[in-house]
Design a protein around this motif. Structure first.
Motif, mmCIF file in Angstrom:
data_model
loop_
_atom_site.group_PDB
_atom_site.id
_atom_site.type_symbol
_atom_site.label_atom_id
_atom_site.label_comp_id
_atom_site.label_asym_id
_atom_site.label_seq_id
_atom_site.Cartn_x
_atom_site.Cartn_y
_atom_site.Cartn_z
ATOM 1 N N VAL A 84 34.586 48.981 40.933
ATOM 2 C CA VAL A 84 35.879 49.064 41.616
ATOM 3 C C VAL A 84 36.908 48.255 40.829
ATOM 4 N N ASP A 85 38.153 48.570 41.078
ATOM 5 C CA ASP A 85 39.252 47.740 40.564
ATOM 6 C C ASP A 85 39.745 46.883 41.717
ATOM 7 N N GLY A 86 40.091 45.636 41.423
ATOM 8 C CA GLY A 86 40.628 44.747 42.464
ATOM 9 C C GLY A 86 39.550 44.370 43.467
ATOM 10 N N LEU A 87 38.484 43.754 42.965
ATOM 11 C CA LEU A 87 37.295 43.484 43.800
ATOM 12 C C LEU A 87 37.617 42.698 45.079
ATOM 13 N N LYS A 104 31.676 36.844 50.406
ATOM 14 C CA LYS A 104 33.087 36.994 50.843
ATOM 15 C C LYS A 104 34.042 36.943 49.651
ATOM 16 N N THR A 105 33.574 36.293 48.592
ATOM 17 C CA THR A 105 34.364 36.252 47.356
ATOM 18 C C THR A 105 33.437 36.628 46.191
ATOM 19 N N PRO A 106 34.000 37.164 45.113
ATOM 20 C CA PRO A 106 33.166 37.590 43.986
ATOM 21 C C PRO A 106 32.459 36.419 43.314
ATOM 22 N N ARG A 107 31.318 36.726 42.732
ATOM 23 C CA ARG A 107 30.623 35.728 41.899
ATOM 24 C C ARG A 107 30.195 36.416 40.608
ATOM 25 N N LYS A 108 29.659 35.638 39.688
ATOM 26 C CA LYS A 108 29.248 36.184 38.387
ATOM 27 C C LYS A 108 27.871 36.827 38.489
ATOM 28 N N GLY A 109 27.749 38.037 37.944
ATOM 29 C CA GLY A 109 26.456 38.722 37.913
ATOM 30 C C GLY A 109 26.018 38.955 36.482
ATOM 31 N N ALA A 110 24.983 39.776 36.312
ATOM 32 C CA ALA A 110 24.488 40.091 34.972
ATOM 33 C C ALA A 110 25.604 40.767 34.180
ATOM 34 N N GLU A 111 25.543 40.657 32.890
ATOM 35 C CA GLU A 111 26.483 41.277 31.942
ATOM 36 C C GLU A 111 27.929 40.785 32.112
ATOM 37 N N GLY A 112 28.095 39.610 32.736
ATOM 38 C CA GLY A 112 29.438 39.031 32.845
ATOM 39 C C GLY A 112 30.348 39.710 33.855
ATOM 40 N N LEU A 113 29.775 40.598 34.680
ATOM 41 C CA LEU A 113 30.615 41.280 35.682
ATOM 42 C C LEU A 113 30.865 40.365 36.875
ATOM 43 N N ASN A 114 31.998 40.557 37.535
ATOM 44 C CA ASN A 114 32.232 39.925 38.833
ATOM 45 C C ASN A 114 31.624 40.861 39.879
ATOM 46 N N CYS A 131 31.283 45.945 41.814
ATOM 47 C CA CYS A 131 31.398 45.239 40.531
ATOM 48 C C CYS A 131 32.767 45.463 39.929
ATOM 49 N N GLU A 132 33.235 44.436 39.259
ATOM 50 C CA GLU A 132 34.480 44.571 38.502
ATOM 51 C C GLU A 132 34.284 43.934 37.139
ATOM 52 N N ASP A 133 34.711 44.647 36.115
ATOM 53 C CA ASP A 133 34.619 44.111 34.761
ATOM 54 C C ASP A 133 35.866 43.257 34.497
ATOM 55 N N PRO A 134 35.696 41.930 34.340
ATOM 56 C CA PRO A 134 36.877 41.083 34.168
ATOM 57 C C PRO A 134 37.610 41.354 32.850
#
Ligand code: CMX
Length: 136
Positions: A84-87, A104-114, A131-134
């Motif tokens: 998604v855009d605008g996580l 409730k708020t994004p965190r860091k996952g595998a491959e640097g994604l939020n 997921c959102e790619d920063p």
């Protein structure tokens, strides 16, 4: 929320070592990364199928989310992840619509994604990751 695509499918396996050869030798995919995510108590292996990835998940702790899933349900599809855009705004929207949020708020996952998870009890039994790619 209008996800742009399925970012990945997460599949719980007992052993990456045993599962990877099926994806490589039978499906003909290439494992391009193996990464441990200590906060999630998993070791992951990634394959690309077009724009979508397959993420194999091996548990590193029986009390972690994948360890408990394997114990209860056995190997199989563990979650679906939408890009998604605008996580943060999409999480707020889901909460407004009555969906229970694990994050409730994004965190860091595998491959640097939020990333952020929606609770499977609110999503008809399917653990759902946004997921959102920063760097996009
Ligand atoms: N899909 C569907 N249902 C699931 C599930 C899943 N992946 N995982 C757990 N459940 C269900 C269980 O079957 C159980 O249902 P019942 O109450 O009907 O028996 C219920 O959820 C509670 O399960 P639990 O084993 O007691 O586990 P918890 O409540 O402690 O945690 C959950 C469940 C979904 C909140 C937790 O697993 C979580 O926070 N997951 C998000 C993080 C995650 O999964 N990380 C691993 C992947 C990381 C990565 O991709 O890098």
């Amino acid at each position: 929320m209008k996800p742009t695509h399925i970012e990945h499918l997460g599949i719980a396996v007992k052993s990456l070592e045993l599962a990877i050869p099926y994806y490589e030798k039978v499906l003909g995919l290439t494992c391009y990364a193996v990464e441990e995510v200590p906060e999630q108590k998993v070791k992951t292996a990634f394959f690309k199928v077009g724009q979508t990835k397959i993420e194999l998940l091996e548990s590193t702790d029986p009390e972690g989310p994948v360890g408990k899933f394997l114990e209860k349900k056995g190997e199989g599809v563990h979650h679906i992840a939408f890009a998604v855009d605008g996580l943060q705004s999409k999480l707020d929207l889901a909460a407004e619509r009555g969906v229970a949020l694990i994050d409730k708020t994004p965190r860091k996952g595998a491959e640097g994604l939020n990333i952020a998870f929606l609770h499977p009890k609110s999503t008809f039994g399917v653990l759902t990751e946004l997921c959102e790619d920063p760097n996009k």
